[in-house]
Design an enzyme around this catalytic site. Structure first.
Site, PDB file in Angstrom:
ATOM      1  N   ARG A   1       9.784  14.567  15.662  1.00  0.00           N
ATOM      2  CA  ARG A   1       8.439  14.351  15.133  1.00  0.00           C
ATOM      3  C   ARG A   1       7.854  12.878  15.940  1.00  0.00           C
ATOM      4  O   ARG A   1       6.662  12.991  16.366  1.00  0.00           O
ATOM      5  CB  ARG A   1       8.480  14.193  13.585  1.00  0.00           C
TER       6      ARG A   1
ATOM      7  N   HIS B   1       2.431   5.937   3.895  1.00  0.00           N
ATOM      8  CA  HIS B   1       3.766   6.442   3.900  1.00  0.00           C
ATOM      9  C   HIS B   1       4.730   5.892   5.161  1.00  0.00           C
ATOM     10  O   HIS B   1       5.488   6.408   5.400  1.00  0.00           O
ATOM     11  CB  HIS B   1       3.571   7.910   3.909  1.00  0.00           C
TER      12      HIS B   1
ATOM     13  N   TYR C   1      13.639  13.147  12.769  1.00  0.00           N
ATOM     14  CA  TYR C   1      12.673  12.320  13.188  1.00  0.00           C
ATOM     15  C   TYR C   1      12.363  12.201  14.642  1.00  0.00           C
ATOM     16  O   TYR C   1      11.174  11.675  14.944  1.00  0.00           O
ATOM     17  CB  TYR C   1      13.096  10.750  12.426  1.00  0.00           C
TER      18      TYR C   1
ATOM     19  N   ASN D   1      -1.302   9.385   6.828  1.00  0.00           N
ATOM     20  CA  ASN D   1      -0.409   9.842   7.965  1.00  0.00           C
ATOM     21  C   ASN D   1       0.563   8.902   8.541  1.00  0.00           C
ATOM     22  O   ASN D   1       0.350   7.534   8.278  1.00  0.00           O
ATOM     23  CB  ASN D   1      -1.584  10.054   9.179  1.00  0.00           C
ATOM     24  N   VAL D   2       1.659   9.454   9.064  1.00  0.00           N
ATOM     25  CA  VAL D   2       2.594   8.570   9.774  1.00  0.00           C
ATOM     26  C   VAL D   2       2.820   8.515  11.105  1.00  0.00           C
ATOM     27  O   VAL D   2       3.606   7.933  11.508  1.00  0.00           O
ATOM     28  CB  VAL D   2       3.914   8.757   9.012  1.00  0.00           C
ATOM     29  N   ASP D   3       1.705   9.262  11.656  1.00  0.00           N
ATOM     30  CA  ASP D   3       1.717   9.348  13.128  1.00  0.00           C
ATOM     31  C   ASP D   3       1.410   8.261  14.115  1.00  0.00           C
ATOM     32  O   ASP D   3       1.649   8.377  15.316  1.00  0.00           O
ATOM     33  CB  ASP D   3       0.994  10.615  13.467  1.00  0.00           C
TER      34      ASP D   3
ATOM     35  N   CYS E   1      16.134  -0.823   8.424  1.00  0.00           N
ATOM     36  CA  CYS E   1      17.467  -0.469   7.875  1.00  0.00           C
ATOM     37  C   CYS E   1      17.512   0.303   6.598  1.00  0.00           C
ATOM     38  O   CYS E   1      16.580   0.274   5.629  1.00  0.00           O
ATOM     39  CB  CYS E   1      18.287  -1.857   7.604  1.00  0.00           C
TER      40      CYS E   1
END
Length: 154
Positions: free
Chosen positions: A83, A135, A80, A116-118, A143
């Site tokens: 990214r 997403h 993670y 997108n998670v960006d 947590c």
């Protein structure tokens, strides 16, 4: 050069957008790719960035599961963290600004739905309450077991 059918389609789309009250933007990996970010499955995608996972027989989707933070936290944070760092140093391309300006001109504004998670839409200046990230967002931590109700920015 575009053919006549393409030009007619572009003109028609411009007319419809010009008459609209609001703009709904839907975007996936292609939006980030144009900023220089890798996609997930393409020949230059993220899978190639993690040969160690391939050797372990893990797919990108399998590694993206929260249990890795308990099972192998070092590997999870490396996965993670790499990214997240890449996304933070990448600037959104001009298309984001174009869409934002179009949305600002709409009487009812605009809304973004993205897989997108960006975080590129927020970086480009869209208000976070205008963005639905289906997403999640890699810049927000939460947590793996219940501890607090909200994610936090890291």
């Amino acid at each position: 050069m575009a053919n006549d059918g393409t030009l007619r389609g572009i003109r028609q789309a411009a007319e419809l957008i010009g008459k609209a009250d609001a703009l709904l933007i839907t975007a996936g990996a292609g939006m980030g790719v144009d900023s220089g970010l890798p996609d997930y499955r393409g020949k230059e995608g993220f899978w190639r960035a993690y040969p160690h996972l391939q050797k372990l027989g893990l797919s990108f989707a399998e590694m993206a599961q929260p249990q890795w933070f308990e099972k192998d936290p070092e590997m999870a944070w490396a996965f993670y963290g790499h990214r997240r760092q890449l996304y933070r140093k990448t600037s959104p391309h001009a298309g984001y600004q174009l869409l934002r300006r179009w949305g600002q001109l709409m009487p009812a504004g605009c809304f973004v739905v993205t897989s997108n998670v960006d975080g590129q839409f927020a970086t480009a200046g869209f208000f976070v309450d205008q963005i639905l990230e289906q997403h999640g967002n890699i810049h927000l931590d939460q947590c793996t077991k219940p501890c607090v109700n909200l994610p936090w920015f890291r």
